[in-house]
Design a protein around this motif. Structure first.
Motif, short mmCIF file in Angstrom:
data_model
loop_
_atom_site.label_atom_id
_atom_site.label_comp_id
_atom_site.label_asym_id
_atom_site.label_seq_id
_atom_site.Cartn_x
_atom_site.Cartn_y
_atom_site.Cartn_z
N ASN A 74 14.14 7.21 18.88
CA ASN A 74 13.71 7.58 17.54
C ASN A 74 14.06 6.44 16.59
O ASN A 74 15.19 5.96 16.57
CB ASN A 74 14.39 8.87 17.08
N PHE A 75 13.07 6.01 15.82
CA PHE A 75 13.30 4.88 14.91
C PHE A 75 12.76 5.20 13.52
O PHE A 75 12.00 6.17 13.32
CB PHE A 75 12.66 3.61 15.46
N TYR A 76 13.14 4.35 12.57
CA TYR A 76 12.70 4.50 11.18
C TYR A 76 12.04 3.20 10.73
O TYR A 76 12.68 2.16 10.70
CB TYR A 76 13.87 4.87 10.27
N PRO A 77 10.75 3.26 10.39
CA PRO A 77 10.03 2.03 10.02
C PRO A 77 10.54 1.44 8.70
O PRO A 77 10.85 2.16 7.76
CB PRO A 77 8.58 2.49 9.87
N GLU A 78 10.63 0.14 8.68
CA GLU A 78 10.91 -0.59 7.44
C GLU A 78 9.62 -1.14 6.86
O GLU A 78 9.38 -1.07 5.65
CB GLU A 78 11.89 -1.73 7.70
N THR A 79 8.78 -1.72 7.71
CA THR A 79 7.48 -2.27 7.31
C THR A 79 6.45 -1.96 8.38
O THR A 79 6.74 -2.03 9.57
CB THR A 79 7.57 -3.81 7.12
N ILE A 80 5.25 -1.63 7.93
CA ILE A 80 4.12 -1.38 8.83
C ILE A 80 2.95 -2.23 8.38
O ILE A 80 2.64 -2.29 7.19
CB ILE A 80 3.72 0.11 8.83
N GLU A 81 2.33 -2.90 9.32
CA GLU A 81 1.16 -3.74 9.03
C GLU A 81 0.02 -3.39 9.98
O GLU A 81 0.25 -2.95 11.11
CB GLU A 81 1.46 -5.23 9.23
N CYS A 82 -1.19 -3.61 9.52
CA CYS A 82 -2.35 -3.48 10.39
C CYS A 82 -3.32 -4.63 10.10
O CYS A 82 -3.68 -4.88 8.94
CB CYS A 82 -3.07 -2.15 10.16
N TRP A 83 -3.68 -5.36 11.16
CA TRP A 83 -4.60 -6.50 11.05
C TRP A 83 -5.90 -6.16 11.76
O TRP A 83 -5.90 -5.74 12.92
CB TRP A 83 -3.99 -7.74 11.68
N ASN A 127 0.80 -1.21 0.00
CA ASN A 127 0.00 0.00 0.00
C ASN A 127 0.83 1.27 0.00
O ASN A 127 0.29 2.37 -0.15
CB ASN A 127 -0.92 0.03 1.22
N GLY A 128 2.15 1.12 0.21
CA GLY A 128 3.01 2.28 0.32
C GLY A 128 2.98 2.85 1.73
O GLY A 128 2.07 2.57 2.51
N LEU A 129 3.99 3.62 2.08
CA LEU A 129 4.04 4.26 3.40
C LEU A 129 3.12 5.47 3.37
O LEU A 129 3.56 6.62 3.25
CB LEU A 129 5.48 4.66 3.75
N SER A 130 1.82 5.19 3.46
CA SER A 130 0.81 6.23 3.30
C SER A 130 -0.16 6.24 4.47
O SER A 130 -0.88 5.26 4.70
CB SER A 130 0.04 6.02 1.99
N PHE A 131 -0.18 7.33 5.21
CA PHE A 131 -1.11 7.48 6.33
C PHE A 131 -2.55 7.47 5.84
O PHE A 131 -3.43 6.85 6.45
CB PHE A 131 -0.80 8.78 7.07
N ASN A 132 -2.82 8.14 4.72
CA ASN A 132 -4.18 8.22 4.20
C ASN A 132 -4.69 6.85 3.78
O ASN A 132 -5.85 6.49 4.03
CB ASN A 132 -4.26 9.19 3.03
N THR A 133 -3.82 6.06 3.12
CA THR A 133 -4.23 4.72 2.73
C THR A 133 -4.47 3.85 3.96
O THR A 133 -5.42 3.07 4.01
CB THR A 133 -3.15 4.06 1.84
N PHE A 134 -3.60 4.01 4.96
CA PHE A 134 -3.79 3.28 6.21
C PHE A 134 -5.16 3.59 6.80
O PHE A 134 -5.90 2.69 7.21
CB PHE A 134 -2.69 3.63 7.20
N PHE A 191 4.65 8.40 8.01
CA PHE A 191 5.05 6.99 8.20
C PHE A 191 6.53 6.77 7.92
O PHE A 191 6.96 5.64 7.66
CB PHE A 191 4.22 6.06 7.32
N ASP A 192 7.32 7.84 7.98
CA ASP A 192 8.74 7.69 7.66
C ASP A 192 9.62 7.66 8.90
O ASP A 192 10.81 7.37 8.82
CB ASP A 192 9.20 8.82 6.73
N GLN A 193 9.05 7.96 10.06
CA GLN A 193 9.81 7.92 11.30
C GLN A 193 8.85 7.73 12.48
O GLN A 193 7.63 7.87 12.33
CB GLN A 193 10.63 9.18 11.49
N GLY A 231 -0.27 11.76 13.24
CA GLY A 231 0.23 10.39 13.21
C GLY A 231 -0.57 9.49 14.12
O GLY A 231 -1.64 9.85 14.62
N LEU A 232 -0.05 8.27 14.31
CA LEU A 232 -0.69 7.26 15.15
C LEU A 232 0.15 7.04 16.40
O LEU A 232 1.38 7.11 16.35
CB LEU A 232 -0.80 5.93 14.42
N GLY A 233 -0.51 6.75 17.51
CA GLY A 233 0.27 6.52 18.71
C GLY A 233 -0.47 5.77 19.79
O GLY A 233 -1.68 5.57 19.73
N PHE A 234 0.30 5.36 20.80
CA PHE A 234 -0.22 4.70 21.99
C PHE A 234 0.51 5.25 23.21
O PHE A 234 1.75 5.29 23.24
CB PHE A 234 0.05 3.19 21.97
N GLY A 235 -0.22 5.62 24.24
CA GLY A 235 0.35 5.87 25.55
C GLY A 235 1.29 7.06 25.67
O GLY A 235 1.68 7.70 24.69
#
Length: 422
Positions: A373-382, A248-255, A352-354, A334-338
């Protein structure tokens, strides 16, 4: 009752009997008679292989279980009295009794000390039971890293002088079970037949587009088992892949568009460029808010290099974060928890780049990534299909989302990018 007491003078057995109703005792007697018949013992006792086959547990853990339920007599004969006492502890005992029995179970050699090799054997035995022997061969379908991730969450105590073998205390074992609820459910349910509702053996069915090679997915069966251990039975039935950044690409809107299809709980997974894998269970749909929202069902987790579950502490109500199209720096997109704004337990930027992960009191969680601080390689949502709502939820998720995956895959092909993801 007098004749019953005359025949059975063992106070432990009599105490165990009082924990069951007459119907329950009748059913246990029928079970004993059936298994004793299979043991060819003229109805006198059950042998180890028959008991282990019935409960679906073999190997070192199966042998240790048989020793404990026969009260360490080493005569290889499980009597009706043994069965009632063991079931009384497992099904009717207090929390301390159950936890103590579990600790004795993982002490495979029975020497009073639980070491690393024993925990590894228990984890492998659990995965062989849960996933099936073919999917639990270490080094092949089951990576060595997956086994070690469960061990890495254990706190070991160094042995005394002259004893270099670290061990796990009873208190540390209980803390480990809290962070790995799947193993706790598994050990506590060993005397529950396979397929009869033992939540410790529950692995959600993972549904995704046929265009996706399973080897590209972050989610593995052993990861799903680990996460499902923190969920209710009806939430660990079936999960449908809603979003995958490679397709889907690193896309917040698509997510947001894909996750909206699920209209319910979901599981966010992140694999960063350091190879760390972690995420969170979102009990509420991902929807645009200007502040934290959600409820106490949410939690954070890690999968590699350390497996652990981090539940809400009640310290605050900052469960989920989902902000988009805000211009204020006080409302990061963005998205977050806690945690707190700009100091989240887990956060993915709107691009979705950091992302960032800090120790937070919301979930009593450490930094989930190698660095804050991290950089995502893959993001999934189930998307979690809640059992009982399958007809409404699954039809929408499977139809809409899986078709969308096919469209995304075809678009990647047109752009010459599909092969890079296969």
């Amino acid at each position: 009752m007098g004749n019953f007491q005359a025949r059975h003078s063992d106070p432990e057995f009599l105490s165990a009997c009082r924990k069951f109703s007459p119907d329950e005792l009748k059913n246990l007697k029928s079970l004993f008679v059936s298994l004793a018949s299979q043991s060819r013992s003229h109805g006198q006792f059950i042998i180890a292989s028959v008991l282990q086959a019935y409960y679906g547990i073999h190997g070192a853990l199966g042998a240790r279980m048989f020793d404990l339920v026969t009260r360490l007599r080493k005569d290889q004969m499980l009597t009706y009295e043994d069965l009632i006492i063991a079931k009384g502890i497992y099904e009717k005992g207090c929390r301390d009794e159950i936890e103590n029995f579990m600790y004795q179970l993982v002490d495979l050699t029975g020497d009073g000390v639980v070491d690393r090799s024993e925990l590894e054997a228990v984890i492998i035995s659990a995965l062989e039971t849960v996933l099936g022997p073919k999917d639990a061969i270490v080094g092949f379908d089951l990576p060595e890293d997956s086994v070690q991730a469960f061990i890495n969450s254990v706190k070991f105590t160094q042995g005394s002088e002259g004893d270099c073998n670290p061990h796990v205390s009873f208190e540390d074992f209980k803390r480990w079970c809290t962070q790995i609820p799947s193993i706790k459910k598994f050990l506590a349910g060993l005397l529950t037949p396979l397929g009869s509702g033992n939540q410790g053996c529950q692995v959600p069915q993972l549904v995704h587009s046929e265009n996706i090679n399973p080897s590209l997915l972050i989610m593995r069966k052993e990861y799903a088992w680990h996460i499902a251990g923190a969920l209710q039975h009806q939430e660990a039935h079936e999960w449908v892949l809603l979003y995958h950044s490679s397709f889907n690409g690193l896309s917040f809107n698509t997510f947001m568009g894909n996750s909206a299809v699920g209209r319910g709980p979901s599981i966010l997974l992140v694999k960063d460029k350091d190879g760390y894998i972690y995420g969170g269970f979102a009990s509420q749909p991902w929807e645009r808010h200007s502040d934290f929202y959600g409820d106490m069902k949410s939690f954070l987790f890690t999968l590699s290099p350390r497996a652990a579950i981090y539940r809400p502490t009640g310290a605050n109500s900052n469960m989920q974060w989902c902000a988009t199209s805000f211009t204020s720096t006080n409302i990061p997109n963005g998205l977050g928890f806690g945690g707190q704004v700009n100091h989240f337990g887990l956060f993915l930027s709107g691009a979705f780049d950091q992302g960032q992960s800090f120790k937070c009191v919301t979930y009593d969680s450490p930094c989930l990534s190698k660095n804050a601080n991290f950089y995502p390689e893959t993001i999934e949502c189930w998307g979690v299909v809640v059992e009982g709502n399958e007809q409404e939820t699954a039809s929408v998720m499977k139809g809409t989302v899986l078709n969308r995956f096919k469209e995304d895959h075809n678009m990647l092909k047109m752009m010459g990018m599909a092969n890079a993801s296969e």
